[in-house]
Design an enzyme around this catalytic site. Sequence first.
Site, short mmCIF file in Angstrom:
data_model
loop_
_atom_site.label_atom_id
_atom_site.label_comp_id
_atom_site.label_asym_id
_atom_site.label_seq_id
_atom_site.Cartn_x
_atom_site.Cartn_y
_atom_site.Cartn_z
N ARG A 111 -18.08 -57.85 -31.86
CA ARG A 111 -17.70 -57.56 -30.41
C ARG A 111 -17.44 -58.70 -29.69
NH1 ARG A 111 -20.32 -53.48 -25.70
NH2 ARG A 111 -19.20 -52.23 -27.14
N HIS A 127 -11.27 -50.50 -28.88
CA HIS A 127 -12.52 -49.97 -29.34
C HIS A 127 -12.44 -48.81 -30.16
CE1 HIS A 127 -16.79 -49.78 -28.74
NE2 HIS A 127 -16.86 -49.34 -27.39
N GLN A 166 -15.56 -46.18 -30.93
CA GLN A 166 -15.79 -45.48 -29.93
C GLN A 166 -15.02 -44.40 -29.89
OE1 GLN A 166 -18.09 -45.44 -27.25
NE2 GLN A 166 -17.53 -43.52 -26.74
N ASP A 180 -13.55 -44.21 -17.50
CA ASP A 180 -14.36 -45.62 -18.04
C ASP A 180 -14.49 -46.36 -16.71
OD1 ASP A 180 -15.38 -47.69 -19.50
OD2 ASP A 180 -13.52 -48.10 -20.37
N CYS A 188 -17.33 -43.18 -22.12
CA CYS A 188 -17.76 -44.04 -23.48
C CYS A 188 -19.17 -44.49 -23.08
CB CYS A 188 -16.88 -45.13 -23.71
SG CYS A 188 -16.37 -46.08 -22.39
N ARG A 193 -21.88 -42.01 -31.64
CA ARG A 193 -21.62 -43.38 -31.96
C ARG A 193 -22.17 -43.72 -33.47
NH1 ARG A 193 -20.21 -47.06 -28.69
NH2 ARG A 193 -19.21 -47.94 -30.65
N1 NVA Z 1 -14.05 -50.87 -20.72
C1 NVA Z 1 -15.40 -51.13 -21.01
C2 NVA Z 1 -15.86 -50.46 -22.26
C3 NVA Z 1 -17.41 -50.53 -22.45
C4 NVA Z 1 -17.82 -49.86 -23.81
C5 NVA Z 1 -15.73 -52.63 -21.14
O1 NVA Z 1 -14.83 -53.13 -21.72
O2 NVA Z 1 -16.50 -53.06 -20.33
N1 CP Z 2 -19.69 -47.27 -25.50
C1 CP Z 2 -20.25 -48.50 -25.64
O1 CP Z 2 -19.26 -49.45 -26.53
O2 CP Z 2 -21.38 -49.05 -25.24
P1 CP Z 2 -21.94 -50.34 -25.20
O3 CP Z 2 -21.19 -51.28 -24.54
O4 CP Z 2 -23.50 -49.89 -24.50
O5 CP Z 2 -21.95 -50.92 -26.69
#
Ligand code: NVA
Ligand code: CP
Length: 312
Positions: free
Chosen positions: A108, A135, A138, A231, A272, A300
């Site tokens: 990540r 992602h 997800q 989101d 998400c 998930r």
């Molecule tokens: N768009 C958000 C998704 C988090 C799961 C981010 O990248 O922070």
């Molecule tokens: N939805 C998601 O990816 O959550 P986290 O950022 O907590 O992993």
Amino acid sequence: MAVSLKGRSLLTLADYSPEEIRYLLDLSHEVKREKKEGKILQRFLGKTLALIFEKRSTRTRCAFETAFGEEGGHPVFLSTQDIQLGAKESIEDTARVLGRMFDAIQYRGFKQETVEALARYAGVPVYNGLTDTDHPTQVLADLMTLEEEFGRLKGLKLVFVGDGRNNMARALMIGCSKVGVHYTIVAPPELHPDQALLSLCAGFAKESGAQIRIGTSPRGELEGADAVYTDVWVSMGEEEKSVQRMQLLLPFQVNSGLMSLTGRKDSIFLHCLPAVKGNEVAVEVIEGPQSRVWDEAENRKHTIKALMLATL
Ligand code: NVA
Ligand code: CP
């Protein structure tokens, strides 16, 4: 031909065929049933998983760690505060070393190119646990949740409201266009997705029968939607854009008024998570009867377990 994903990485669902996605979803439903029945199967006994995190995470980290651990595997959390990744040691070198010690790697972080480089050099499956532009794990959980609710995917209509160029909006377009879910993004023009993504997904949609639409106003676009998705307005790494995003996205908050534009009582709300309640979603919606966000979060784990079972 029977689907086999053994040895495959998941960098983006764009690399997966509709049949391969179908296979992962079927397996996800199966592992969820097994879990509910309390089966102990230990299918990752003797295996190791590296979890690299440049950004924070609750769901993704916990899904990978618990899914792998409860099947007897040993997950190792590696924050980039602690390891060399592209700083003192090149990504290629880190990938080659981790590939000698681990059976799979989750990444990540910021750049999609980093997860691609890891996959190129590691020699073991690499999973994208979120980048600035995608992602995919997800989206597997989102599709699973839709299927649990409606019993099918093809022909459903999902509308994403908010930052239409962020990783989630993009990943959903890829996933929906692959499996035949009609997908609309409703966002201010400044936050529309780029043409390259639209062209890519137009090809997938042609195969699956999905319709892809980009709109600027919730009115009209939400009608008949099976699911409304949003989101955060400010994704990780974009904090300096906070003020501008609030101004742009205030009219796009998913509240009960916006939900009523679907014209349906049985449409569901997805997110998400993490959610900033009062920004992109009103409390009455995320805590209300149409919300499926906790099932979505649970899924998930099942989808990530299925992904690892299929590829390891
Ligand atoms: N768009 C958000 C998704 C988090 C799961 C981010 O990248 O922070
Ligand atoms: N939805 C998601 O990816 O959550 P986290 O950022 O907590 O992993």
